[in-house]
Design a protein around this motif. Structure first.
Motif, PDB file in Angstrom:
ATOM      1  N   TYR A   1       0.845  -1.206   0.000  1.00 53.79           N
ATOM      2  CA  TYR A   1       0.000   0.000   0.000  1.00 53.79           C
ATOM      3  C   TYR A   1       0.879   1.255   0.000  1.00 53.79           C
ATOM      4  CZ  TYR A   1      -3.756   3.213   1.314  1.00 53.79           C
ATOM      5  OH  TYR A   1      -4.660   4.243   1.339  1.00 53.79           O
ATOM      6  N   PHE A   2       1.931   1.226   0.834  1.00 51.70           N
ATOM      7  CA  PHE A   2       2.844   2.365   0.892  1.00 51.70           C
ATOM      8  C   PHE A   2       3.503   2.609  -0.468  1.00 51.70           C
ATOM      9  CE2 PHE A   2       7.402   3.402   1.150  1.00 51.70           C
ATOM     10  CZ  PHE A   2       7.286   4.746   1.486  1.00 51.70           C
ATOM     11  N   SER A   3       4.034   1.561  -1.104  1.00 58.25           N
ATOM     12  CA  SER A   3       4.733   1.721  -2.381  1.00 58.25           C
ATOM     13  C   SER A   3       3.821   2.301  -3.451  1.00 58.25           C
ATOM     14  CB  SER A   3       5.295   0.370  -2.849  1.00 58.25           C
ATOM     15  OG  SER A   3       6.264  -0.112  -1.941  1.00 58.25           O
ATOM     16  N   LEU A   4       2.568   1.816  -3.478  1.00 56.28           N
ATOM     17  CA  LEU A   4       1.610   2.296  -4.467  1.00 56.28           C
ATOM     18  C   LEU A   4       1.291   3.772  -4.255  1.00 56.28           C
ATOM     19  CD1 LEU A   4      -0.464   1.745  -6.747  1.00 56.28           C
ATOM     20  CD2 LEU A   4      -2.096   1.092  -4.962  1.00 56.28           C
ATOM     21  N   HIS A   5       0.969   4.143  -3.007  1.00 60.73           N
ATOM     22  CA  HIS A   5       0.552   5.521  -2.737  1.00 60.73           C
ATOM     23  C   HIS A   5       1.724   6.494  -2.743  1.00 60.73           C
ATOM     24  CE1 HIS A   5      -3.781   5.219  -1.949  1.00 60.73           C
ATOM     25  NE2 HIS A   5      -3.480   3.950  -1.759  1.00 60.73           N
ATOM     26  N   PHE A   6       2.924   6.016  -2.420  1.00 61.41           N
ATOM     27  CA  PHE A   6       4.100   6.883  -2.515  1.00 61.41           C
ATOM     28  C   PHE A   6       4.308   7.298  -3.970  1.00 61.41           C
ATOM     29  CE2 PHE A   6       8.532   7.943  -2.996  1.00 61.41           C
ATOM     30  CZ  PHE A   6       8.791   8.702  -1.877  1.00 61.41           C
ATOM     31  N   LYS A   7       4.249   6.338  -4.886  1.00 57.12           N
ATOM     32  CA  LYS A   7       4.478   6.664  -6.296  1.00 57.12           C
ATOM     33  C   LYS A   7       3.369   7.570  -6.835  1.00 57.12           C
ATOM     34  CE  LYS A   7       5.927   4.778 -10.706  1.00 57.12           C
ATOM     35  NZ  LYS A   7       6.424   3.599 -11.429  1.00 57.12           N
ATOM     36  N   ARG A   8       2.128   7.333  -6.412  1.00 54.97           N
ATOM     37  CA  ARG A   8       1.026   8.193  -6.859  1.00 54.97           C
ATOM     38  C   ARG A   8       1.226   9.636  -6.401  1.00 54.97           C
ATOM     39  NH1 ARG A   8      -4.474   4.682  -5.629  1.00 54.97           N
ATOM     40  NH2 ARG A   8      -4.336   3.275  -7.443  1.00 54.97           N
ATOM     41  N   SER A   9       1.698   9.819  -5.161  1.00 55.89           N
ATOM     42  CA  SER A   9       1.839  11.159  -4.589  1.00 55.89           C
ATOM     43  C   SER A   9       3.088  11.875  -5.088  1.00 55.89           C
ATOM     44  CB  SER A   9       1.889  11.077  -3.058  1.00 55.89           C
ATOM     45  OG  SER A   9       0.687  10.562  -2.535  1.00 55.89           O
ATOM     46  N   VAL A  10       4.209  11.145  -5.143  1.00 58.28           N
ATOM     47  CA  VAL A  10       5.494  11.763  -5.442  1.00 58.28           C
ATOM     48  C   VAL A  10       5.803  11.742  -6.937  1.00 58.28           C
ATOM     49  CG1 VAL A  10       7.964  11.716  -4.883  1.00 58.28           C
ATOM     50  CG2 VAL A  10       6.290  11.102  -3.149  1.00 58.28           C
ATOM     51  N   GLY A  11       5.273  10.760  -7.642  1.00 56.20           N
ATOM     52  CA  GLY A  11       5.498  10.670  -9.074  1.00 56.20           C
ATOM     53  C   GLY A  11       6.622   9.747  -9.463  1.00 56.20           C
ATOM     54  N   VAL A  12       7.392   9.261  -8.478  1.00 55.83           N
ATOM     55  CA  VAL A  12       8.454   8.281  -8.727  1.00 55.83           C
ATOM     56  C   VAL A  12       8.376   7.215  -7.650  1.00 55.83           C
ATOM     57  CG1 VAL A  12      10.011   9.925  -9.856  1.00 55.83           C
ATOM     58  CG2 VAL A  12      10.152   9.585  -7.382  1.00 55.83           C
ATOM     59  N   SER A  13       9.039   6.098  -7.887  1.00 53.95           N
ATOM     60  CA  SER A  13       9.020   5.020  -6.901  1.00 53.95           C
ATOM     61  C   SER A  13       9.858   5.370  -5.682  1.00 53.95           C
ATOM     62  CB  SER A  13       9.561   3.734  -7.530  1.00 53.95           C
ATOM     63  OG  SER A  13      10.956   3.863  -7.766  1.00 53.95           O
ATOM     64  N   PHE A  14       9.657   4.608  -4.612  1.00 53.04           N
ATOM     65  CA  PHE A  14      10.439   4.779  -3.398  1.00 53.04           C
ATOM     66  C   PHE A  14      11.931   4.699  -3.714  1.00 53.04           C
ATOM     67  CE2 PHE A  14      12.915   2.312  -0.310  1.00 53.04           C
ATOM     68  CZ  PHE A  14      12.907   3.172   0.781  1.00 53.04           C
TER      69      PHE A  14
END
Length: 390
Positions: free
Chosen positions: A316-329
């Motif tokens: 869930y974190f990886s998915l929403h991080f990329k949606r918010s920041v625009g790049v992967s963790f």
């Protein structure tokens, strides 16, 4: 300290009138300076938004946008700005409509005389100086320097255990903070200037407090019942997006909620500015994740570590991080580590092993291989090309 000069804008479609007003009036006598002039109402409005004058002297009959329309736009955006009309017409209809929309005076071009101009400018000088005079110390909007320094320290990670007692001291000095509160963050190039020019009606009553934080903008703590007026003032400013960014959190009740909101608004602004995170779409737990990542770049942290810290599952974190920041963790943390490594290589004498450990890659051989893959240069080559010599 010398008083700030009163800024004047002149709008008239007749060049001789504009030049004449600038030449015949001794503006310094009234602590005034003409900052711009315009040949029509539309240009005058553009100059108004650029210079934010205290006084506008405008013809009524102008092309593109007339003086009456200009008056309405100015008064809607900045009710405290004074507008003085000049015209060839003595029709009472003009004067009546102008008074209804807040004009401060009405001069006939056909009967300009020094005594009449002096009377208007002297009166307007006094009114503007009174409206923009510094507040008495006991009525100041600004938080004390000591309390501001403590806030900055807390935001930087110091005094985490003392922040509640800091807030209680703030409440004791400003009792309205104990009740439901609105927090407003103003950022952008106009933030501090606008905070200094708040309408007098918002200042009265000691129900508003201001933290001016330099590059981080301005935090306003506003009694909730005052927010509708404050919101109206902000909406009427009509500034371009890059000049003012406003973020608001309303209905805050507990001290914890208020403190966390202040911290989150400032973090969101910082990450928007530095890393392109969208303030509107970035949830608090993602902002918190970025703060954790930046504080632990020197450690070999994983997405699972960060997800656990903010109470989310790894997927869930990886998915929403990329949606918010625009790049992967991984891409985000690699970029931050690379920026730190480049800075240290260019500006320090640290050994490669020390730099590698500082950016969370303890194996110096792997660090060198990774750095070359990212930049096309070995760390030594990069250092030789970018070294900052004293």
């Amino acid at each position: 300290m010398q008083d700030k000069q009163i800024k004047v804008l002149i709008a008239d479609d007749e060049p001789l009138v504009r030049q004449g007003l600038k030449a015949i009036v001794d503006w310094s006598k009234y602590d005034m300076e003409v900052v711009a002039d315009a040949a029509n109402g539309e240009t005058a409005w553009e100059e108004f938004r650029k210079h934010h004058p205290d006084l506008v002297i405008s013809d009524i009959a102008m092309p593109v946008m007339d003086g009456m329309e200009l008056l309405k736009k100015i008064k809607e955006a900045s009710p405290e700005t004074k507008v003085l009309f000049v015209s060839c017409h003595s029709d009472f209809k003009y004067a009546q409509e102008g008074i209804r929309h807040g004009v401060s005076g009405y001069l006939l071009k056909t009967s300009f005389n020094e005594k009449e101009i002096d009377s208007y400018l002297s009166r307007l000088q006094a009114e503007i100086k009174q409206a923009t005079a510094p507040l008495r110390p006991e009525a100041s909007l600004d938080v004390s320097p000591e309390l501001k320094e403590q806030l900055i320290g807390w935001l930087s990670g110091d005094g985490e255990n003392e922040v509640q007692s800091w807030w209680r001291r703030l409440e004791k000095k400003h009792p309205f903070l104990r009740f439901p509160l609105t927090v407003i963050h103003l950022a952008g190039s106009s933030a501090e200037r606008l905070a200094d020019r708040m309408p007098e009606r918002l200042i009265r009553g000691s129900r508003l407090l201001r933290f001016q934080l330099g590059e981080q903008g301005v935090i306003l703590l506003v009694a909730r019942e005052l927010y509708p007026e404050c919101g109206d003032w902000l909406r009427k400013l009509q500034l371009p997006d890059e000049e003012l960014v406003t973020n608001v959190r309303d209905g805050l009740r507990s001290a914890e909620e208020k403190l966390e909101t202040i911290r989150m608004l400032l973090l969101q602004h910082r990450y928007k500015r530095d890393y392109g995170l969208s303030v509107a779409d970035c949830p608090n737990n993602i902002v918190e994740a970025v703060a954790f990542m930046l504080a632990h770049l020197h450690e070999p942290i994983s997405a699972a570590d960060v997800a656990d810290h903010v109470g989310l599952s790894r997927s869930y974190f990886s998915l929403h991080f990329k949606r918010s920041v625009g790049v992967s963790f991984l891409d985000f943390i690699d970029k931050r580590r690379l920026e730190q490594a480049q800075t240290l290589l260019a500006s320090s004498e640290w050994r490669l092993q020390d730099i590698a450990e500082h950016v969370g890659i303890p194996d110096s051989k792997y660090f060198s291989k990774w750095f070359r893959k990212e930049t096309g240069l070995t760390p030594t080559e990069y250092r030789q090309q970018t070294k900052i010599h004293p």
